[in-house]
Design a protein around this motif. Structure first.
Motif, PDB file in Angstrom:
ATOM      1  N   ASP A 145     -67.972 -57.625  49.446  1.00 44.42           N
ATOM      2  CA  ASP A 145     -67.236 -56.709  48.581  1.00 44.42           C
ATOM      3  C   ASP A 145     -68.013 -55.400  48.581  1.00 44.42           C
ATOM      4  O   ASP A 145     -68.825 -55.135  47.699  1.00 44.42           O
ATOM      5  N   PRO A 165     -67.437 -51.488  48.626  1.00 47.69           N
ATOM      6  CA  PRO A 165     -66.418 -50.437  48.431  1.00 47.69           C
ATOM      7  C   PRO A 165     -66.513 -49.338  49.490  1.00 47.69           C
ATOM      8  O   PRO A 165     -67.554 -49.114  50.106  1.00 47.69           O
ATOM      9  N   GLU A 192     -64.114 -54.109  51.629  1.00 44.11           N
ATOM     10  CA  GLU A 192     -63.956 -54.054  50.178  1.00 44.11           C
ATOM     11  C   GLU A 192     -63.117 -55.220  49.670  1.00 44.11           C
ATOM     12  O   GLU A 192     -62.021 -55.461  50.168  1.00 44.11           O
ATOM     13  N   GLY A 232     -72.737 -52.611  48.005  1.00 41.00           N
ATOM     14  CA  GLY A 232     -71.818 -53.568  47.405  1.00 41.00           C
ATOM     15  C   GLY A 232     -72.454 -54.923  47.237  1.00 41.00           C
ATOM     16  O   GLY A 232     -73.662 -55.033  46.980  1.00 41.00           O
TER      17      GLY A 232
END
Length: 241
Positions: free
Chosen positions: A46, A48, A54, A79
């Motif tokens: 995850d 961004p 993302e 992230g």
């Protein structure tokens, strides 16, 4: 209650065949085809700022119309990186237990990658009944693996509800470090007509991915089917609890 559970190390959505990031749509289509009720994913990013990295679990879940939760293990770039659970059924409770990175044991050779890990726990409601799902991705060195088994074993011992434990454990079935998990739970792979391997996906040489079930759960079927979306093959089981 009968359901199909599955574990899949998705290699951060790196498409194994095409050698590029961005296998989210392939994974969504595959999960729809497999028709599982609950899936634990390993190696999930995850990060961004890039649609390829993302909220990878969320992208897959939304494509399916499923529920999901992400379990962060470490910071990665700007992230997070860890595991996730996807479920077509409600997830009524969710928690994450860290597995901190331990110092190397005396004489232990460092693994290529050393990182903190985690164990996710989710209570999934399937037609009014609760199945507890544990998921993890263990480390590569013996010291990390022993510590992960210790932490996971304590969680399993404390669990009173029907439960499964799934994930890429980076150990083969005959590894003595993994013996405490085998002593606590049933390996669903025993119902397969013949042993199957899970890594590397195009020509597997080892079984390091598992679906374990607690006592009282009946294992009806299990498989490690051929799939080249990731460098791991998935492992599913049909259980009755």
């Amino acid at each position: 209650m009968q359901c199909k559970v599955m574990t899949y190390n998705i290699q951060s959505c790196n498409d194994f065949e095409e050698k590029r990031l961005g296998s989210q749509q392939k994974l969504s289509a595959y999960l729809r085809e497999v028709d599982a009720d609950v899936v634990v994913l390993n190696e999930v990013r995850d990060i961004p700022g890039n649609p390829l990295t993302e909220d990878q679990a969320g992208v897959i879940a939304r494509e399916l119309g499923w529920n999901y939760r992400f379990a962060k293990a470490i910071d990665l770039y700007d992230g997070s990186y860890g595991n996730a659970i996807l479920s077509r059924h409600p997830i009524n409770a969710f928690s994450v237990t860290p597995i901190p990175l331990k110092e190397l044991e005396p004489g232990e050779e460092p693994a290529r990658w050393r990182e903190a890990r985690c164990v996710l726990r989710a209570e999934v409601e399937i037609n009014g009944e609760t199945l507890v799902v544990f998921g993890s991705h263990f480390g590569l060195s013996a010291g990390e693996q022993k510590y992960a088994v210790e932490i996971t074993g304590a969680l399993l011992d404390a669990e009173k509800k029907p439960h499964v434990f799934m994930g890429d454990l980076n150990m083969e079935p005959d590894n003595p470090i993994l013996a405490p998990i085998f002593a606590r739970m049933k390996d669903t792979a025993v119902v397969m007509p013949e042993p199957k391997l899970s890594h590397i996906s195009d020509n597997p040489t080892v079984k390091i991915d598992y679906v374990f079930a607690s006592e009282g759960i009946r294992v009806l079927d299990a498989d490690i089917p051929v799939s080249l979306i990731s460098d791991h093959r998935p492992h599913w089981a049909i259980i009755e609890f």
